[in-house]
Design a protein around this motif. Sequence first.
Motif, PDB file in Angstrom:
ATOM      1  N   LEU A 176       0.577  -1.357   0.114  1.00 36.18           N
ATOM      2  CA  LEU A 176      -0.029  -0.167   0.046  1.00 36.18           C
ATOM      3  C   LEU A 176       0.902   1.324  -0.069  1.00 36.18           C
ATOM      4  CD1 LEU A 176      -2.781   1.277   0.103  1.00 36.18           C
ATOM      5  CD2 LEU A 176      -2.643   1.118   2.822  1.00 36.18           C
ATOM      6  N   LYS A 177       1.927   1.154   0.907  1.00 35.66           N
ATOM      7  CA  LYS A 177       2.861   2.333   0.912  1.00 35.66           C
ATOM      8  C   LYS A 177       3.580   2.760  -0.447  1.00 35.66           C
ATOM      9  CE  LYS A 177       3.899   2.382   5.846  1.00 35.66           C
ATOM     10  NZ  LYS A 177       5.030   2.200   6.814  1.00 35.66           N
ATOM     11  N   GLY A 178       3.801   1.497  -1.205  1.00 34.29           N
ATOM     12  CA  GLY A 178       4.550   1.577  -2.507  1.00 34.29           C
ATOM     13  C   GLY A 178       3.542   2.236  -3.545  1.00 34.29           C
ATOM     14  N   LEU A 179       2.398   1.789  -3.474  1.00 30.35           N
ATOM     15  CA  LEU A 179       1.284   2.162  -4.382  1.00 30.35           C
ATOM     16  C   LEU A 179       1.112   3.728  -4.189  1.00 30.35           C
ATOM     17  CD1 LEU A 179      -0.902   1.743  -6.736  1.00 30.35           C
ATOM     18  CD2 LEU A 179      -2.591   1.088  -4.867  1.00 30.35           C
ATOM     19  N   LEU A 180       1.051   3.941  -3.068  1.00 29.41           N
ATOM     20  CA  LEU A 180       0.360   5.423  -2.794  1.00 29.41           C
ATOM     21  C   LEU A 180       1.395   6.544  -2.873  1.00 29.41           C
ATOM     22  CD1 LEU A 180      -2.057   4.861   0.471  1.00 29.41           C
ATOM     23  CD2 LEU A 180      -2.450   4.929  -2.296  1.00 29.41           C
ATOM     24  N   SER A 181       2.681   5.984  -2.742  1.00 28.82           N
ATOM     25  CA  SER A 181       3.937   6.950  -2.947  1.00 28.82           C
ATOM     26  C   SER A 181       3.989   7.441  -4.110  1.00 28.82           C
ATOM     27  CB  SER A 181       5.197   6.164  -2.541  1.00 28.82           C
ATOM     28  OG  SER A 181       5.337   5.192  -3.723  1.00 28.82           O
ATOM     29  N   GLY A 182       3.476   6.710  -5.239  1.00 24.24           N
ATOM     30  CA  GLY A 182       3.607   7.270  -6.452  1.00 24.24           C
ATOM     31  C   GLY A 182       2.297   8.198  -6.898  1.00 24.24           C
ATOM     32  N   LEU A 183       1.022   8.067  -5.899  1.00 31.25           N
ATOM     33  CA  LEU A 183      -0.170   8.643  -6.322  1.00 31.25           C
ATOM     34  C   LEU A 183      -0.543   9.966  -5.153  1.00 31.25           C
ATOM     35  CD1 LEU A 183      -2.564   5.628  -6.489  1.00 31.25           C
ATOM     36  CD2 LEU A 183      -1.518   6.659  -8.337  1.00 31.25           C
ATOM     37  N   GLU A 184       0.622  10.039  -4.195  1.00 32.77           N
ATOM     38  CA  GLU A 184       0.392  11.137  -3.352  1.00 32.77           C
ATOM     39  C   GLU A 184       0.452  12.460  -3.786  1.00 32.77           C
ATOM     40  OE1 GLU A 184       2.810  10.646   0.071  1.00 32.77           O
ATOM     41  OE2 GLU A 184       1.380   9.421   1.076  1.00 32.77           O
ATOM     42  N   TRP A 185       1.318  12.706  -4.889  1.00 26.70           N
ATOM     43  CA  TRP A 185       1.306  13.955  -5.255  1.00 26.70           C
ATOM     44  C   TRP A 185       0.725  14.059  -6.775  1.00 26.70           C
ATOM     45  CZ3 TRP A 185       2.768  16.711  -1.662  1.00 26.70           C
ATOM     46  CH2 TRP A 185       3.679  16.285  -0.631  1.00 26.70           C
ATOM     47  N   SER A 186      -0.210  13.074  -6.964  1.00 22.09           N
ATOM     48  CA  SER A 186      -0.649  12.961  -8.535  1.00 22.09           C
ATOM     49  C   SER A 186      -1.754  14.199  -8.408  1.00 22.09           C
ATOM     50  CB  SER A 186      -1.463  11.746  -8.648  1.00 22.09           C
ATOM     51  OG  SER A 186      -2.139  11.694  -9.839  1.00 22.09           O
ATOM     52  N   SER A 187      -2.095  14.911  -9.449  1.00 22.20           N
ATOM     53  CA  SER A 187      -3.173  15.898  -9.704  1.00 22.20           C
ATOM     54  C   SER A 187      -4.167  15.501 -10.829  1.00 22.20           C
ATOM     55  CB  SER A 187      -2.234  17.192 -10.254  1.00 22.20           C
ATOM     56  OG  SER A 187      -1.618  16.944 -11.452  1.00 22.20           O
ATOM     57  N   HIS A 188      -4.105  14.307 -11.141  1.00 26.15           N
ATOM     58  CA  HIS A 188      -5.137  13.789 -12.203  1.00 26.15           C
ATOM     59  C   HIS A 188      -5.975  12.534 -11.793  1.00 26.15           C
ATOM     60  CE1 HIS A 188      -2.427  10.765 -13.412  1.00 26.15           C
ATOM     61  NE2 HIS A 188      -1.647  11.592 -13.449  1.00 26.15           N
ATOM     62  N   VAL A 189      -5.380  11.611 -10.841  1.00 23.99           N
ATOM     63  CA  VAL A 189      -6.128  10.560 -10.464  1.00 23.99           C
ATOM     64  C   VAL A 189      -7.264  11.041  -9.649  1.00 23.99           C
ATOM     65  CG1 VAL A 189      -5.901   8.407  -9.305  1.00 23.99           C
ATOM     66  CG2 VAL A 189      -3.953   9.234 -10.720  1.00 23.99           C
ATOM     67  N   LEU A 190      -8.492  10.878  -9.865  1.00 24.05           N
ATOM     68  CA  LEU A 190      -9.895  11.307  -8.958  1.00 24.05           C
ATOM     69  C   LEU A 190     -10.378  10.229  -8.434  1.00 24.05           C
ATOM     70  CD1 LEU A 190     -11.220  13.771 -11.851  1.00 24.05           C
ATOM     71  CD2 LEU A 190      -9.583  14.143 -10.261  1.00 24.05           C
ATOM     72  N   SER A 191     -10.340   8.834  -8.875  1.00 24.46           N
ATOM     73  CA  SER A 191     -11.052   8.067  -8.247  1.00 24.46           C
ATOM     74  C   SER A 191     -10.189   6.515  -7.930  1.00 24.46           C
ATOM     75  CB  SER A 191     -12.166   7.569  -9.178  1.00 24.46           C
ATOM     76  OG  SER A 191     -12.824   6.566  -8.617  1.00 24.46           O
ATOM     77  N   LEU A 192     -10.238   6.265  -6.394  1.00 23.90           N
ATOM     78  CA  LEU A 192      -9.258   5.227  -6.358  1.00 23.90           C
ATOM     79  C   LEU A 192     -10.045   4.183  -5.647  1.00 23.90           C
ATOM     80  CD1 LEU A 192      -6.613   3.784  -5.781  1.00 23.90           C
ATOM     81  CD2 LEU A 192      -6.326   4.948  -3.756  1.00 23.90           C
ATOM     82  N   SER A 193     -10.110   2.901  -5.930  1.00 26.64           N
ATOM     83  CA  SER A 193     -11.031   1.726  -5.394  1.00 26.64           C
ATOM     84  C   SER A 193     -10.128   0.899  -5.051  1.00 26.64           C
ATOM     85  CB  SER A 193     -11.698   1.349  -6.522  1.00 26.64           C
ATOM     86  OG  SER A 193     -12.982   0.407  -6.151  1.00 26.64           O
ATOM     87  N   LEU A 194     -10.252   0.346  -3.725  1.00 31.78           N
ATOM     88  CA  LEU A 194      -9.303  -0.610  -2.943  1.00 31.78           C
ATOM     89  C   LEU A 194     -10.629  -1.527  -2.118  1.00 31.78           C
ATOM     90  CD1 LEU A 194      -6.434   1.475  -1.790  1.00 31.78           C
ATOM     91  CD2 LEU A 194      -6.542  -0.125  -3.864  1.00 31.78           C
ATOM     92  N   CYS A 195     -11.550  -1.932  -2.807  1.00 28.72           N
ATOM     93  CA  CYS A 195     -12.404  -2.743  -2.066  1.00 28.72           C
ATOM     94  C   CYS A 195     -12.073  -4.364  -2.117  1.00 28.72           C
ATOM     95  CB  CYS A 195     -13.790  -2.680  -3.021  1.00 28.72           C
ATOM     96  SG  CYS A 195     -14.519  -0.988  -2.922  1.00 28.72           S
ATOM     97  N   TYR A 196     -12.184  -4.837  -0.670  1.00 30.91           N
ATOM     98  CA  TYR A 196     -12.007  -6.124  -0.458  1.00 30.91           C
ATOM     99  C   TYR A 196     -10.482  -6.571  -0.688  1.00 30.91           C
ATOM    100  CZ  TYR A 196     -17.107  -6.234  -0.644  1.00 30.91           C
ATOM    101  OH  TYR A 196     -18.341  -5.969  -0.554  1.00 30.91           O
ATOM    102  N   CYS A 197      -9.754  -5.665  -0.107  1.00 27.42           N
ATOM    103  CA  CYS A 197      -8.084  -5.823  -0.281  1.00 27.42           C
ATOM    104  C   CYS A 197      -7.618  -6.225   0.894  1.00 27.42           C
ATOM    105  CB  CYS A 197      -7.507  -4.483  -1.146  1.00 27.42           C
ATOM    106  SG  CYS A 197      -7.914  -4.036  -2.483  1.00 27.42           S
ATOM    107  N   GLY A 198      -8.174  -6.507   2.020  1.00 35.79           N
ATOM    108  CA  GLY A 198      -7.514  -6.776   3.042  1.00 35.79           C
ATOM    109  C   GLY A 198      -6.845  -5.870   3.871  1.00 35.79           C
ATOM    110  N   LEU A 199      -7.321  -4.828   3.682  1.00 33.75           N
ATOM    111  CA  LEU A 199      -6.536  -3.478   4.331  1.00 33.75           C
ATOM    112  C   LEU A 199      -7.331  -3.562   5.923  1.00 33.75           C
ATOM    113  CD1 LEU A 199      -7.401  -0.700   1.786  1.00 33.75           C
ATOM    114  CD2 LEU A 199      -5.341  -2.197   2.164  1.00 33.75           C
ATOM    115  N   GLY A 200      -6.210  -3.365   6.477  1.00 35.40           N
ATOM    116  CA  GLY A 200      -6.712  -3.131   8.245  1.00 35.40           C
ATOM    117  C   GLY A 200      -6.658  -1.931   8.841  1.00 35.40           C
ATOM    118  N   PRO A 201      -6.286  -1.869  10.132  1.00 43.99           N
ATOM    119  CA  PRO A 201      -6.251  -0.450  10.903  1.00 43.99           C
ATOM    120  C   PRO A 201      -5.130   0.235  10.398  1.00 43.99           C
ATOM    121  CG  PRO A 201      -7.119  -2.127  12.454  1.00 43.99           C
ATOM    122  CD  PRO A 201      -6.483  -2.944  11.038  1.00 43.99           C
ATOM    123  N   TRP A 202      -3.954  -0.512  10.033  1.00 45.57           N
ATOM    124  CA  TRP A 202      -3.002   0.214   9.603  1.00 45.57           C
ATOM    125  C   TRP A 202      -2.987   1.012   8.518  1.00 45.57           C
ATOM    126  CZ3 TRP A 202      -2.109  -2.030   5.010  1.00 45.57           C
ATOM    127  CH2 TRP A 202      -2.834  -3.426   4.509  1.00 45.57           C
TER     128      TRP A 202
END
Length: 411
Positions: A176-202
């Motif tokens: 997740l950190k690796g994916l979001l590191s490239g998206l954090e400063w993006s100015s064109h990605v408007l929609s992100l879907s991470l449904c049923y990906c096993g994400l936890g409180p972290w």
Amino acid sequence: MSKTQPSQKKKVAVLPGGKTPARKNLAAIKVHGLLRAYESHCMKMGSCVSTVLREDFSRCIDIQKPLTKITLFFPECSTAERASVSVCPLLCAVRDERYTHVKELRLWDLPIKHEDMADLCLLLEHKGRTVYPLTTLELLDCRLDHWALTRLGRAVALSSITTLSLDYTPIELEGLKGLLSGLEWSSHVLSLSLCYCGLGPWSGSPLASLVSRSAVRHLYINGNGLQRGGATELLQPLAEHSEQTAMTQQTTHPTDTANENSHQGLSQDSREKRVKGKGQKKRRQRVKRKSAGAVATGPWLEKLHMLDNAIDEAGPGATAAGVDLINIICVLVKHSSHLLELDLGENHVGEAGGKLLLEALIERRKAKHPPVKIRVSTRMSPSTFSAILKSSKELKSVKRKRPSRRKTKKN
């Protein structure tokens, strides 16, 4: 002026079935060339040819229109045959034919190797090569590891992608950190879907950092396990930003009730309808301009879907200092003029939480913010549940169900 002799006419590509397309229509010719290149690469690489994709090619050739949505999956393949399934032939065919008409690419339940991910990322990135203006990328249940997610995040940041969906893809903290590191400063990605990906409180803190630094305005995280701790970390900066913005607006533009009631020649009812209509029209135009611009960054969202995230349990990762998640949600509902959809379905907010949420909706209406579509669990009294529905708009899920191998999908 002499007429062109029949022998001097250029040869025209013949489509399947012996049909010859009109000379002015190049769409069918391009699609036919892409189909031949795809089948050729499948034969060279020993990969299965998707019958679903072949049908999509044939349909576009028949109606003589370019293929703008590519969906690649193999519902007819058995477990033994899946070893020969690959996305590489499709990517090679698109590059060979320089097919730049594709807007949406959907890959479902495919084994994506590192080489395939590298090829896909090179196709997405804009670095002096042929530009493929993809706007939607969907990788459902493709089993991506940490390297693939990190590489994908960097490529999407350099592409035209505005909608990214990785539903049903198991994602751990490093991925997740690796994916979001490239998206954090993006100015064109408007929609992100991470449904049923096993994400936890972290995952609450990385997601909060994403919405604070990027242009993401639609966040879908249904079916995960953020619980109260992860949801609190995600919503805290959103609530604080909306509250500060509301206070700043009140200080800069104080309301003057005397001026509002100084209009003459209009009845009270007609005046309220007129003011309300103008206000709603201006707010809709403002929200539409902000969505279309896709350059404003900051901790605010238009759509937040958190269905079935176990936020009714304290569980591991619950925050200390007694921060109440329901109060944070209520602050967001009261003050966020950007919020249009909030999905809390299948999460137990309880009777007390339902009443607080109802009060927040009433305060939102008094502040003349745009109405919000909301969904909550029925685990509260029928009167409170019905009052919440009356104070908001009905929210219907727009997320696609998990694709089945036994069914085919048409574009």
